[in-house]
Design an enzyme around this catalytic site. Structure first.
Site, PDB file in Angstrom:
ATOM      1  N   TYR A  38       7.016 -90.509 -22.461  1.00  0.00           N
ATOM      2  CA  TYR A  38       7.744 -90.523 -21.186  1.00  0.00           C
ATOM      3  C   TYR A  38       7.541 -91.883 -20.515  1.00  0.00           C
ATOM      4  O   TYR A  38       7.112 -91.971 -19.371  1.00  0.00           O
ATOM      5  CB  TYR A  38       7.251 -89.361 -20.311  1.00  0.00           C
ATOM      6  CG  TYR A  38       8.314 -88.860 -19.352  1.00  0.00           C
ATOM      7  CD1 TYR A  38       9.396 -88.115 -19.812  1.00  0.00           C
ATOM      8  CD2 TYR A  38       8.237 -89.152 -17.988  1.00  0.00           C
ATOM      9  CE1 TYR A  38      10.373 -87.666 -18.948  1.00  0.00           C
ATOM     10  CE2 TYR A  38       9.210 -88.693 -17.105  1.00  0.00           C
ATOM     11  CZ  TYR A  38      10.275 -87.951 -17.584  1.00  0.00           C
ATOM     12  OH  TYR A  38      11.253 -87.502 -16.731  1.00  0.00           O
ATOM     13  N   VAL A  40       9.751 -95.517 -20.865  1.00  0.00           N
ATOM     14  CA  VAL A  40      11.007 -96.039 -20.319  1.00  0.00           C
ATOM     15  C   VAL A  40      12.205 -95.266 -20.892  1.00  0.00           C
ATOM     16  O   VAL A  40      13.050 -94.767 -20.153  1.00  0.00           O
ATOM     17  CB  VAL A  40      11.153 -97.559 -20.602  1.00  0.00           C
ATOM     18  CG1 VAL A  40      12.406 -98.086 -19.931  1.00  0.00           C
ATOM     19  CG2 VAL A  40       9.935 -98.327 -20.098  1.00  0.00           C
ATOM     20  N   ALA A 101       4.088 -99.249 -31.308  1.00  0.00           N
ATOM     21  CA  ALA A 101       2.704 -99.315 -31.803  1.00  0.00           C
ATOM     22  C   ALA A 101       2.039 -97.934 -31.752  1.00  0.00           C
ATOM     23  O   ALA A 101       1.343 -97.530 -32.692  1.00  0.00           O
ATOM     24  CB  ALA A 101       1.912-100.322 -30.978  1.00  0.00           C
ATOM     25  N   HIS A 124      14.726 -96.853 -32.428  1.00  0.00           N
ATOM     26  CA  HIS A 124      14.501 -98.199 -32.955  1.00  0.00           C
ATOM     27  C   HIS A 124      14.312 -98.057 -34.465  1.00  0.00           C
ATOM     28  O   HIS A 124      13.703 -97.069 -34.919  1.00  0.00           O
ATOM     29  CB  HIS A 124      13.230 -98.770 -32.305  1.00  0.00           C
ATOM     30  CG  HIS A 124      13.121-100.262 -32.294  1.00  0.00           C
ATOM     31  ND1 HIS A 124      14.127-101.107 -32.718  1.00  0.00           N
ATOM     32  CD2 HIS A 124      12.101-101.089 -31.910  1.00  0.00           C
ATOM     33  CE1 HIS A 124      13.742-102.358 -32.572  1.00  0.00           C
ATOM     34  NE2 HIS A 124      12.522-102.373 -32.084  1.00  0.00           N
ATOM     35  N   ASP A 208      17.921-106.062 -32.890  1.00  0.00           N
ATOM     36  CA  ASP A 208      17.274-105.749 -31.613  1.00  0.00           C
ATOM     37  C   ASP A 208      16.108-106.708 -31.329  1.00  0.00           C
ATOM     38  O   ASP A 208      15.978-107.226 -30.212  1.00  0.00           O
ATOM     39  CB  ASP A 208      16.778-104.296 -31.642  1.00  0.00           C
ATOM     40  CG  ASP A 208      16.381-103.821 -30.270  1.00  0.00           C
ATOM     41  OD1 ASP A 208      17.264-103.401 -29.505  1.00  0.00           O
ATOM     42  OD2 ASP A 208      15.182-103.906 -29.945  1.00  0.00           O
ATOM     43  N   GLU A 244      20.972-122.344  -8.033  1.00  0.00           N
ATOM     44  CA  GLU A 244      21.826-122.984  -9.043  1.00  0.00           C
ATOM     45  C   GLU A 244      21.474-122.532 -10.467  1.00  0.00           C
ATOM     46  O   GLU A 244      22.231-122.771 -11.393  1.00  0.00           O
ATOM     47  CB  GLU A 244      21.650-124.510  -8.902  1.00  0.00           C
ATOM     48  CG  GLU A 244      22.810-125.332  -9.360  1.00  0.00           C
ATOM     49  CD  GLU A 244      24.128-124.978  -8.671  1.00  0.00           C
ATOM     50  OE1 GLU A 244      25.017-124.509  -9.389  1.00  0.00           O
ATOM     51  OE2 GLU A 244      24.265-125.149  -7.440  1.00  0.00           O
ATOM     52  N   GLU A 248      23.106-117.524  -8.573  1.00  0.00           N
ATOM     53  CA  GLU A 248      24.558-117.628  -8.763  1.00  0.00           C
ATOM     54  C   GLU A 248      24.982-116.933 -10.057  1.00  0.00           C
ATOM     55  O   GLU A 248      26.022-116.279 -10.118  1.00  0.00           O
ATOM     56  CB  GLU A 248      24.981-119.106  -8.792  1.00  0.00           C
ATOM     57  CG  GLU A 248      26.449-119.260  -9.129  1.00  0.00           C
ATOM     58  CD  GLU A 248      27.000-120.664  -8.931  1.00  0.00           C
ATOM     59  OE1 GLU A 248      26.387-121.467  -8.199  1.00  0.00           O
ATOM     60  OE2 GLU A 248      28.052-120.943  -9.524  1.00  0.00           O
TER      61      GLU A 248
HETATM   62  N1  LIG Z   1      12.176 -99.541 -23.246  1.00  0.00           N
HETATM   63  C1  LIG Z   1      13.462 -99.389 -23.522  1.00  0.00           C
HETATM   64  O1  LIG Z   1      14.302 -99.300 -22.626  1.00  0.00           O
HETATM   65  C2  LIG Z   1      13.930 -99.256 -24.952  1.00  0.00           C
HETATM   66  C3  LIG Z   1      15.294 -99.505 -25.250  1.00  0.00           C
HETATM   67  C4  LIG Z   1      15.756 -99.195 -26.537  1.00  0.00           C
HETATM   68  C5  LIG Z   1      14.864 -98.715 -27.484  1.00  0.00           C
HETATM   69  N2  LIG Z   1      13.549 -98.545 -27.173  1.00  0.00           N
HETATM   70  C6  LIG Z   1      12.664 -97.954 -28.172  1.00  0.00           C
HETATM   71  O2  LIG Z   1      12.332 -96.643 -27.712  1.00  0.00           O
HETATM   72  C7  LIG Z   1      10.994 -96.299 -28.102  1.00  0.00           C
HETATM   73  C8  LIG Z   1      10.161 -95.994 -26.876  1.00  0.00           C
HETATM   74  O3  LIG Z   1      10.032 -97.183 -26.138  1.00  0.00           O
HETATM   75  P1  LIG Z   1       9.559 -97.191 -24.603  1.00  0.00           P
HETATM   76  O4  LIG Z   1       9.724 -98.604 -24.144  1.00  0.00           O
HETATM   77  O5  LIG Z   1      10.219 -96.108 -23.861  1.00  0.00           O
HETATM   78  O6  LIG Z   1       8.023 -96.871 -24.791  1.00  0.00           O
HETATM   79  P2  LIG Z   1       6.798 -97.131 -23.788  1.00  0.00           P
HETATM   80  O7  LIG Z   1       6.123 -98.382 -24.154  1.00  0.00           O
HETATM   81  O8  LIG Z   1       7.327 -97.024 -22.396  1.00  0.00           O
HETATM   82  O9  LIG Z   1       5.827 -95.926 -24.140  1.00  0.00           O
HETATM   83  C9  LIG Z   1       6.290 -94.598 -24.198  1.00  0.00           C
HETATM   84  C10 LIG Z   1       5.168 -93.617 -24.076  1.00  0.00           C
HETATM   85  O10 LIG Z   1       4.170 -93.815 -25.059  1.00  0.00           O
HETATM   86  C11 LIG Z   1       2.971 -93.295 -24.533  1.00  0.00           C
HETATM   87  N3  LIG Z   1       1.857 -93.830 -25.309  1.00  0.00           N
HETATM   88  C12 LIG Z   1       1.488 -95.125 -25.438  1.00  0.00           C
HETATM   89  N4  LIG Z   1       0.412 -95.206 -26.247  1.00  0.00           N
HETATM   90  C13 LIG Z   1       0.137 -93.937 -26.640  1.00  0.00           C
HETATM   91  C14 LIG Z   1      -0.843 -93.367 -27.507  1.00  0.00           C
HETATM   92  N5  LIG Z   1      -1.732 -94.135 -28.130  1.00  0.00           N
HETATM   93  N6  LIG Z   1      -0.844 -92.029 -27.675  1.00  0.00           N
HETATM   94  C15 LIG Z   1       0.059 -91.249 -27.071  1.00  0.00           C
HETATM   95  N7  LIG Z   1       1.005 -91.737 -26.247  1.00  0.00           N
HETATM   96  C16 LIG Z   1       1.046 -93.052 -26.042  1.00  0.00           C
HETATM   97  C17 LIG Z   1       2.994 -93.731 -23.082  1.00  0.00           C
HETATM   98  O11 LIG Z   1       2.201 -92.853 -22.300  1.00  0.00           O
HETATM   99  C18 LIG Z   1       4.476 -93.593 -22.734  1.00  0.00           C
HETATM  100  O12 LIG Z   1       4.728 -92.325 -22.170  1.00  0.00           O
HETATM  101  C19 LIG Z   1      10.497 -97.503 -28.923  1.00  0.00           C
HETATM  102  O13 LIG Z   1      10.822 -97.268 -30.260  1.00  0.00           O
HETATM  103  C20 LIG Z   1      11.333 -98.657 -28.377  1.00  0.00           C
HETATM  104  O14 LIG Z   1      11.454 -99.747 -29.265  1.00  0.00           O
HETATM  105  C21 LIG Z   1      13.071 -98.803 -25.932  1.00  0.00           C
HETATM  106  C1  LIG Z   2      15.920-102.939 -23.505  1.00  0.00           C
HETATM  107  C2  LIG Z   2      15.861-103.639 -24.867  1.00  0.00           C
HETATM  108  C3  LIG Z   2      15.350-105.055 -24.694  1.00  0.00           C
HETATM  109  O1  LIG Z   2      17.192-103.711 -25.365  1.00  0.00           O
HETATM  110  C4  LIG Z   2      15.068-102.837 -25.917  1.00  0.00           C
HETATM  111  O2  LIG Z   2      15.392-103.293 -27.188  1.00  0.00           O
HETATM  112  C5  LIG Z   2      13.571-102.798 -25.748  1.00  0.00           C
HETATM  113  O3  LIG Z   2      12.866-103.021 -26.731  1.00  0.00           O
HETATM  114  O4  LIG Z   2      13.095-102.496 -24.638  1.00  0.00           O
HETATM  115 MG   LIG Z   3      13.846-103.493 -28.505  1.00  0.00          MG
HETATM  116 MG   LIG Z   4      17.354-103.425 -27.426  1.00  0.00          MG
END
Ligand SMILES: NC(=O)c1ccc[n+]([C@@H]2O[C@H](COP(=O)([O-])OP(=O)(O)OC[C@H]3O[C@@H](n4cnc5c(N)ncnc54)[C@H](O)[C@@H]3O)[C@@H](O)[C@H]2O)c1
Ligand SMILES: CC(C)(O)[C@@H](O)C(=O)O
Ligand SMILES: [Mg+2]
Ligand SMILES: [Mg+2]
Length: 348
Positions: A38, A40, A101, A124, A208, A244, A248
């Protein structure tokens, strides 16, 4: 699936017209979708799915800030909010949205509950593409699918609430049930995608990682800093240099690009600006192209993935990231930016 012509190249896409929400609900009516993590993406995807009428639960470490955030967002402990293991056990579809990770560390728990016919969903291509480094190898009798929103989970949610949609790519790595296609597309529509475009796990992760290190995040900060520093070194004030360089762009010109493309933005600037921009853009392209080529090669070799695994697996990785973000925030350019944002009339 609609075939659309993108600048002369035909691609398969799925639109909401051809795969409406009602169809997605029908496809997933017997599924329990567990959002694991939970951070992002977790909130964005789970809340959109819930509001769209799907059967969703959340799996999150107890006694964490994000557990509390899930409660505040209306997930009910013991009903729709569980620890990671219990959510995996209850799920028919596991949306694995821990940080890339953390997915490595928690994998044995998730794997244990990947019984035949379930689906494992990623946002991902990282875990699967770099499997020699992550050790994430799903059993053969589950579907392995991907929906990768092309933007932040925060934007995914905000755009959903505005009645808009964030585009996502989708991919099937393994179709064990014969339902992987319908499952992945239904989930893509359910999480609030604008339209869906086809990819593979490998192409998703290579593009990505390149995009976020490149124009979306790394390169943009680099080019902002280079211009800001040049203006400051030549006696311009922070206010002038920031306006600048950043203000903008974000407030005036990028909305025009978003609306109707680069030539439209150019056409709404002076002919003096147009002449200069048309003369200089290729020089910037040629100067940065070798850096992009190096970046892509580092991604393809797996070096960027390994760096991310090594640094973000450390227990105090957040502290390190926060220190570096603080450095950015406290730089003159972004301090000037804070004042400029405050001065926007809508913020007064
Ligand atoms: N951040 C983005 O908007 C975004 C966009 C597109 C794709 N992704 C992909 O979505 C997936 C999730 O990314 P995110 O940025 O939402 O993740 P995040 O870094 O926000 O972490 C998500 C959750 O992992 C939990 N967590 C971290 N370490 C932990 C552990 N050791 N044990 C248990 N829980 C643990 C955290 O409490 C958190 O709720 C990834 O594969 C990322 O590449 C993210
Ligand atoms: C939001 C992004 C940059 O597009 C995503 O790929 C991430 O890893 O958070
Ligand atoms: Mg990414
Ligand atoms: Mg991306």
């Amino acid at each position: 699936m609609a075939v659309m012509n993108f600048g002369g190249v035909e691609e398969n896409v799925v639109t909401r017209e051809e795969f409406p929400l009602e169809k997605a609900r029908e496809v997933l009516k017997n599924e329990t979708i567990a959002i694991i993590g939970y951070g992002v993406q977790g909130p964005g995807q789970s809340l959109n799915l819930r509001d769209n009428g799907f059967n969703v639960i959340v799996g999150q470490r107890k006694e964490s800030k994000t557990w509390d955030k899930a409660v505040a967002d209306g997930w009910v402990p013991g009903e729709t909010l569980f620890d990671i293991e219990e959510a995996c056990q209850k799920a028919t579809i596991i949306q694995y949205l821990l940080s890339d990770a953390a997915q490595i560390e928690v994998w044995p728990t998730v794997k244990k509950h990947l019984t035949p016919g379930k689906a494992l969903y990623f946002s991902h291509g990282f875990a699967i593409t770099y499997k020699e480094r992550t050790g994430i190898v799903p059993p053969a009798d589950v579907d392995v699918i991907l929906v990768a929103p092309k933007g932040s989970g925060t934007s995914l949610r905000r755009m959903f609430l505005q009645g808009r949609g964030l585009n996502s790519s989708y991919a099937i790595f393994q179709d064990a049930t014969g339902r992987a296609h319908d499952r992945v597309v239904a989930l893509g529509i359910g999480v609030g995608s604008g339209y869906l475009f086809e990819t593979t796990f490998k192409r998703e992760v290579y593009s990505d990682l390149t995009g976020e290190r490149g124009t979306l995040m790394g390169a943009i900060q680099g080019i902002f800093a280079a211009q800001y520093e040049t203006l400051r070194a030549n006696g311009h004030t922070p206010s002038e240099a920031f306006n600048e360089t950043v203000e903008e762009l974000t407030q005036s010109l990028m909305p025009l690009v978003a609306e109707n493309g680069m030539d439209w933005m150019y056409a709404n600037c002076s002919t003096t600006a147009q002449r200069g921009a048309l003369d200089w853009w290729k020089k910037f392209r040629d100067a940065s192209k070798p850096v992009f080529e190096e970046l892509y090669s580092e991604v393809a070799k797996g070096n960027e993935a390994q760096r991310s695994i090594d640094t973000n697996s450390k227990p105090d990785y957040r502290k390190g990231l926060e220190e570096e973000l603080k450095e950015l925030r406290e730089s003159e350019m972004w301090q000037a930016g804070m004042v400029v944002r405050k001065l926007r009339p809508e913020n007064n």
